[in-house]
Scaffold this active site. Structure first.
Site, mmCIF file in Angstrom:
data_model
loop_
_atom_site.group_PDB
_atom_site.id
_atom_site.type_symbol
_atom_site.label_atom_id
_atom_site.label_comp_id
_atom_site.label_asym_id
_atom_site.label_seq_id
_atom_site.Cartn_x
_atom_site.Cartn_y
_atom_site.Cartn_z
ATOM 1 N NE ARG A 257 -4.469 0.955 0.168
ATOM 2 C CZ ARG A 257 -4.415 2.144 -0.452
ATOM 3 N NH1 ARG A 257 -3.316 2.874 -0.408
ATOM 4 N NH2 ARG A 257 -5.463 2.613 -1.090
ATOM 5 C CB SER B 18 -10.804 -2.174 -0.271
ATOM 6 O OG SER B 18 -11.571 -1.114 -0.795
ATOM 7 C CD GLU C 128 -6.432 -2.456 0.944
ATOM 8 O OE1 GLU C 128 -6.518 -1.818 2.004
ATOM 9 O OE2 GLU C 128 -6.784 -2.009 -0.155
#
Length: 338
Positions: free
Chosen positions: A159, A229, A325
């Site tokens: 990520r 998410s 995130e």
């Protein structure tokens, strides 16, 4: 007059911006971004709005990227796909299947646009974007140059990418080139795909399974606002993993190539007793603890308060730190969860 951003973010947060510009081709994207940067105006480049939490009205210009176009070039062993930044990611995955170009199917139904994919190095079910990234084209705002980076120059991580680090707020991604092998090798060693036989499975079957699992686990943002998410799956050392595993036999973790383990953030949140809790209109989804949802009138501040509570509670119980995130946007730019 302020312009509503509610329909432009999948969390459905009721915030506004000073002005909105939608660009439909690469030249417009470059020209608009450069002009705003040189005028020192606050600017937000927005794709699908699926990875952003607005905590305040944005005091600047939102540039909505709606550029389209896919070109395919092929050589003996590979397909090269050059895709404009505004193309929808899931629609790209579907398009590839219709062209019998395989590899992206594990990343089906990831929301957002192609231009956002390398920033976050999106991934799912054992496959990440960088696996197929050949080249990224971007406008470097401080020089005004159109730059091309190869896979290695993008400094991809879990990520992570250079676009979230050294080039943060300095790069506007204009197009992406993927390199997909003609000899397809399925990735079915992760979670719900493990029941497939790698020698016998088809890309369509992988795609269908991923879509089914995601649709059954993740709420539709049109019904319950969310950004998918909300937390990264934390990566811990082997020692920390075994220490936790000794205490919690059903701990979910996946061994990584560098002798670390990636833990399932959803498992940690659920086993910290947080599934279904809410702060105002922001809640942990009752079926999938990794997803925070808008129950109807959530504010960005409530989302951040809930995220902070989750981070602290999980740390107190497991000594593991979760990281959000999505990008948390304040009045003039990105901020930390506070």
């Amino acid at each position: 007059m302020p312009i509503s951003l509610t329909s432009l973010n999948t969390f459905g947060l009721n915030q506004h911006c000073d002005s909105l510009v939608e660009v439909t081709n690469k030249d417009e994207l470059i020209k608009t971004s450069l002009m705003l940067y040189q005028q020192q105006q606050s600017m937000l480049i927005l794709g699908g709005g699926s990875n952003v939490v607005f905590t305040d009205d944005f005091q600047g210009t939102v540039v909505k990227v709606s550029t389209k176009g896919i070109t395919i070039n092929e050589v003996d062993d590979y397909y090269y796909l050059t895709i404009q930044a505004g193309e929808n990611w899931h629609q790209l995955v579907e398009y590839c299947l219709t062209k019998h170009i395989y590899g992206l199917e594990n990343m089906a139904l990831i929301p957002g646009t192609v231009g956002a994919a390398p920033i976050q190095n999106i991934g799912a079910y054992g496959v990440e974007f960088n696996r197929f990234c050949h080249k990224i084209e971007f406008l470097q705002l401080d020089t005004g140059d159109l730059v091309h980076y190869d896979n290695q120059q993008c400094e991809f991580g879990y990520r992570e990418s250079i676009f979230k680090q050294q080039l943060k707020n300095l790069a506007v991604i204009t197009e992406v080139t993927l390199k997909l092998p003609k000899k397809w090798e399925p990735v079915v060693n992760y979670g719900p795909l493990q029941h497939f036989d790698a020698m016998d499975v088809t890309a369509q079957q992988v795609f269908d399974c991923v879509c089914h699992v995601r649709q059954s686990k993740l709420p539709d943002p049109k019904v319950l606002g969310n950004v998918g998410s909300f937390f990264k799956n934390p990566v811990v050392s082997v020692v920390d993993y075994h220490s936790l595993k000794n205490r919690y036999e059903d701990l979910v973790g996946y061994r990584q190539v560098d002798d670390h383990y990636k833990l399932a953030a959803g498992w940690l949140i659920e086993h910290a007793g947080l599934k279904g809790i809410n702060i105002g209109g922001a809640a942990v989804h009752q079926d999938q603890a990794l997803v925070l949802v808008n129950l109807g009138q959530a504010t960005g501040d409530q989302v951040c308060q809930l995220a902070k509570h989750i981070i602290q509670t999980v740390f107190d119980k497991f000594a593991v730190t979760l990281q959000p995130e999505p990008r948390i946007m304040g009045s003039v730019g990105e901020i930390e969860v506070k």
